[in-house]
Scaffold this active site. Structure first.
Site, PDB file in Angstrom:
ATOM      1  N   TRP A 117       0.825  -1.210   0.000  1.00  0.00           N
ATOM      2  CA  TRP A 117       0.000   0.000   0.000  1.00  0.00           C
ATOM      3  C   TRP A 117       0.860   1.261   0.000  1.00  0.00           C
ATOM      4  CZ3 TRP A 117      -0.806   3.445   4.358  1.00  0.00           C
ATOM      5  CH2 TRP A 117      -0.085   3.105   5.501  1.00  0.00           C
ATOM      6  N   ASP A 118       2.157   1.098   0.222  1.00  0.00           N
ATOM      7  CA  ASP A 118       3.091   2.221   0.181  1.00  0.00           C
ATOM      8  C   ASP A 118       2.969   2.997  -1.135  1.00  0.00           C
ATOM      9  OD1 ASP A 118       3.808   0.230   1.997  1.00  0.00           O
ATOM     10  OD2 ASP A 118       5.951   0.582   1.800  1.00  0.00           O
ATOM     11  N   GLU A 164       1.625  -1.579  13.321  1.00  0.00           N
ATOM     12  CA  GLU A 164       1.676  -3.036  13.405  1.00  0.00           C
ATOM     13  C   GLU A 164       2.151  -3.538  14.764  1.00  0.00           C
ATOM     14  OE1 GLU A 164       2.423  -3.823   8.632  1.00  0.00           O
ATOM     15  OE2 GLU A 164       4.127  -3.738  10.017  1.00  0.00           O
ATOM     16  N   LYS A 193       4.321   1.926  16.354  1.00  0.00           N
ATOM     17  CA  LYS A 193       5.376   1.711  15.374  1.00  0.00           C
ATOM     18  C   LYS A 193       5.427   2.840  14.357  1.00  0.00           C
ATOM     19  CE  LYS A 193       6.798  -1.561  11.753  1.00  0.00           C
ATOM     20  NZ  LYS A 193       6.413  -2.758  10.990  1.00  0.00           N
ATOM     21  N   GLN A 194       4.255   3.250  13.886  1.00  0.00           N
ATOM     22  CA  GLN A 194       4.210   4.272  12.849  1.00  0.00           C
ATOM     23  C   GLN A 194       2.903   5.043  12.925  1.00  0.00           C
ATOM     24  OE1 GLN A 194       3.942   1.190   9.535  1.00  0.00           O
ATOM     25  NE2 GLN A 194       2.870   2.893   8.577  1.00  0.00           N
TER      26      GLN A 194
END
Length: 756
Positions: free
Chosen positions: A339-340, A470, A587-588
């Site tokens: 999906w990046d 994640e 994480k992000q």
């Protein structure tokens, strides 16, 4: 760069490619130190059998992997009886350089072999941007010792290679043909049956005189040996050209002829001519793509490195290809599409390479809609619901960690957002009729079925998901996922109404193809779910509310990332997975990812409040995270943090923040670095009014920022400095740009606006 040290990080950093193929910066000659040899061809993959301890219904049977292919730059050099191996030589000088403007990898060194002979070398290598099927190099070796020495040079292409990440250590290639006379090697991938032919042509001169070679090919290696005697100060010059033809682009019966033709043409032209054509092609690639930062060398080098890698990873020439997270720099993540691409990469290519390149990325997903519908069907969804894969080569899901394969469904929203982003930026909604609406319908059907009505809440919920963060698996009501679902359902309805009104013939075709029931209850169901979706919130001690990461997030011990001891960072390399999942650490960007996507729907105050809540809890152990935080920090006036996060994203690999650059580079996050500059510091955004707005927020040490954007037919050059905005249309096409509260018409005369 001393020989004998771990060169794997440098092999990643100095990688080169041309959108069709590329590879790591392995030494051409033999190297006995640690190395990760890698050369990759776009679109050539292998379905490596899934390796899991136990099986689950719906699991993909394979994990697609880009293949380490034949090592085409190979050269083996002996001086006397001693092999040139920099891992055992005494190195007196060594320099390796990646010229990002010209796309040239070069190396010079002076080395003393164990037998006491001193040599100097100059090496230049390219993967031609002018000829997508050509690799070329020039290797000059000079004898620096007194007296003379016999030099033996074997030039080869080695087909006996393996992937380091093979799940069962199996070999993915098998030989098809080796033509000793023509110097051509053909290999075939197991299972997938791709065939690739490498054809080699070499020209060698010693002390200016041509040297004839002897064919020494065998097994899965084409090779030619040249032997000469050099006096002190004399040089042997070797120019090597390799044509690489695959069955993606040629009939199998014509592969050898195609590869040989490429190599022969290059050999006839000579290395300098091939290099000149390559450099011209790179000059054309850089036109309109460069970002110039005055006053900050680290920031300048970082963004140019990112742009260079993006340009050599994807060119848009072949719509069957996409942007792998590692590009042509390593094997991790299988070289597949994530999906990046939609979330980060598409805006870069849209703004720097033009509308058609971005359309190619959208078409890639449109062509894979049947597979997305098939992926959803495997999980029990019906009626044309589509779930795009987390990882794919062909559109079929090939990721096999259950908490991602089954649960990281937010990826569907990124696909839809890319369609919206393209239409918004270009001002053209014709792509909705071309293919966008069909994709949106499939995605909307998925969300309508994935949502569950909760009787206790009296609202729709989405259970058992993993958000972008994640470090949280199998959670309920991830805010980002739920918000995306709502937005997708509404956008699909809006898009259908638009196509029905503006493109009635296409709409009838789409209705026939999808069975869309606009007149019945399908749109009503979408509205019902969207209007009734539960979006978790939390009230802070000061009475303000924040959108909650997911239900139960505040049950975790609330610690700040700054409290983690430095020796335990990154936590994914030091903590157990159980400990990570029980922690509050992110994480992000997750909630902040949604606020970034839809920032027009939220005020700066709302974004600032959420940034202050989530940023201290975020460890940024995904390469995709710092760029989003940097943009939002710029937007909300947190200049110092925006700059710090920008350096982290732009120099992630150059400075090896996560201690993993030896595995390859983070190509897709590099597009986020560009977004940090253009959208964050440049303040570029298409507003709700459909106009292009610019609100500069330059870091303190930057004297100026210059970049170009393709925008609705115009190519606009922005020159931003403290107190001033300059914009000019490079190609003369007019465009409207909003600076401050005023809209300006920009043409080739440009505008110069003073700002407070």
């Amino acid at each position: 760069a001393a020989a004998g040290s771990d060169c794997m990080a440098s092999e990643s950093l100095f990688s080169i490619g041309n959108g069709a193929m590329g590879g790591r910066a392995n030494f051409e000659e033999f190297f006995g130190g640690r190395t990760l040899q890698g050369n990759y061809i776009g679109g050539i993959f292998y379905p490596d059998k899934t390796r899991v301890g136990w099986w689950k219904n719906g699991y993909p049977e394979y994990f697609a992997k880009v293949l380490n292919s034949a090592f085409w730059p190979g050269i083996d050099i002996y001086v006397g009886e001693e092999r040139l191996d920099l891992s055992i030589c005494r190195i007196e000088a060594f320099r390796r350089e990646l010229d990002m403007r010209r796309g040239v990898l070069s190396r010079t060194f002076t080395a003393v072999l164990p037998n006491g002979v001193k040599v100097g070398a100059r090496v230049r290598r390219i993967v031609s941007m002018a000829e997508p099927e050509l690799g070329a190099l020039s290797y000059e070796l000079t004898l620096l010792s007194e007296g003379g020495a016999e030099v033996s040079v074997t030039v080869f292409v080695e087909g006996d290679v393996r992937n380091e990440d093979a799940n069962y250590d199996e070999k993915f290639w098998e030989p098809v043909a080796l033509d000793r006379e023509s110097g051509a090697l053909t290999m075939r991938t197991k299972k997938t049956g791709f065939e690739v032919c490498w054809a080699q042509r070499t020209a060698v001169k010693a002390a200016g005189r041509p040297v004839s070679g002897r064919n020494v090919s065998e097994n899965e290696r084409i090779a030619e040996r040249f032997v000469c005697t050099l006096k002190s100060g004399e040089t042997v010059v070797l120019d090597k050209f390799v044509g690489v033809a695959s069955s993606l682009n040629h009939p199998e019966a014509e592969l050898a002829a195609a590869a040989e033709s490429v190599a022969q043409r290059a050999w006839a032209a000579g290395f300098e001519a091939v290099l000149a054509a390559h450099e011209q092609a790179w000059a054309e690639k850089w036109a309109g793509c460069d970002v110039v930062i005055e006053g900050d060398e680290a920031a300048q080098q970082g963004i140019r490195f990112c742009i260079f890698q993006l340009l050599q990873t994807y060119t848009g020439r072949d719509s069957r290809l996409n942007v792998g997270p590692k590009g042509f720099t390593g094997e991790k993540y299988g070289g597949s599409t994530y999906w990046d691409t939609e979330a980060y990469c598409l805006p870069f290519y849209l703004c720097t390479s033009g509308e058609e390149v971005a359309r190619q990325l959208l078409r890639y997903r449109y062509r894979q809609l049947p597979q997305a519908i098939g992926n959803a069907a495997k999980l029990g969804f019906k009626g044309g619901a589509a779930l795009y894969p987390m990882v794919t080569m062909t559109g079929e899901e090939c990721h096999n960690e259950w908490e991602i394969t089954f649960e990281e469904i937010h990826r569907n929203g990124a696909i839809a957002y890319a369609i919206y982003n393209f239409c918004r930026y270009t001002g053209k909604r014709d792509y909705l009729a071309e293919g966008g609406l069909e994709v949106l319908v499939g995605i909307a059907r998925f969300w309508a079925q994935r949502a569950t009505f909760s009787e206790p809440k009296g609202q729709y919920v989405i259970l058992g998901v993993t958000g972008p963060n994640e470090y949280e698996n199998n959670v309920d009501n991830n805010w980002y996922t739920n918000y995306l679902a709502v937005w997708c359902l509404r956008y699909a309805s809006e898009a259908a109404e638009y196509v029905a009104a503006q493109y009635p013939d296409d709409y009838r075709r789409i209705v026939a193809a999808t069975g869309l029931n606009a007149a019945g209850d399908e749109f009503a169901r979408w509205r019902e779910v969207a209007d009734g979706m539960f979006l978790p919130e939390w009230t802070l001690e000061d009475g303000e509310t924040v959108f909650l990461q997911q239900e139960g997030y505040m049950d975790k011990e609330q610690r700040m990332a700054a409290d983690i001891p430095a020796e335990q960072r990154p936590i994914n390399q030091h903590w157990s997975w159980d400990r990570i999942l029980r922690s509050c650490f992110i994480k992000q960007a997750d909630v902040l990812q949604g606020l970034y996507f839809f920032q027009e729907a939220f005020g700066r105050e709302t974004i600032a409040r959420h940034f202050d809540f989530y940023e201290p809890r975020t460890v940024h152990e995904s390469s995709l995270s710092p760029c989003v935080h940097s943009i939002l920090a710029s937007l909300t006036g947190r200049a110092a943090r925006a700059y710090e996060l920008y350096l982290r994203t732009a120099r992630l690999d150059l400075d090896d923040y996560n201690r993993e650059v030896h595995e390859g580079l983070h190509i897709t996050s590099m597009a986020g670095s560009w977004l940090s500059v253009v959208e964050g510091f440049g303040g570029i955004r298409v507003g709700r009014d459909g106009c292009l707005h610019v609100v500069p927020r330059l870091p303190e040490k930057w004297r100026s920022l210059t970049f170009e954007l393709h925008y609705r037919g115009a190519i606009l050059r922005f020159g931003l400095s403290v107190g001033e905005v300059r914009v000019v249309s490079v190609n003369g096409r007019p465009a409207e740009v909003v600076v401050g509260e005023r809209c300006y018409r920009v043409d080739d005369r440009g505008i110069q606006v003073k700002i407070g």
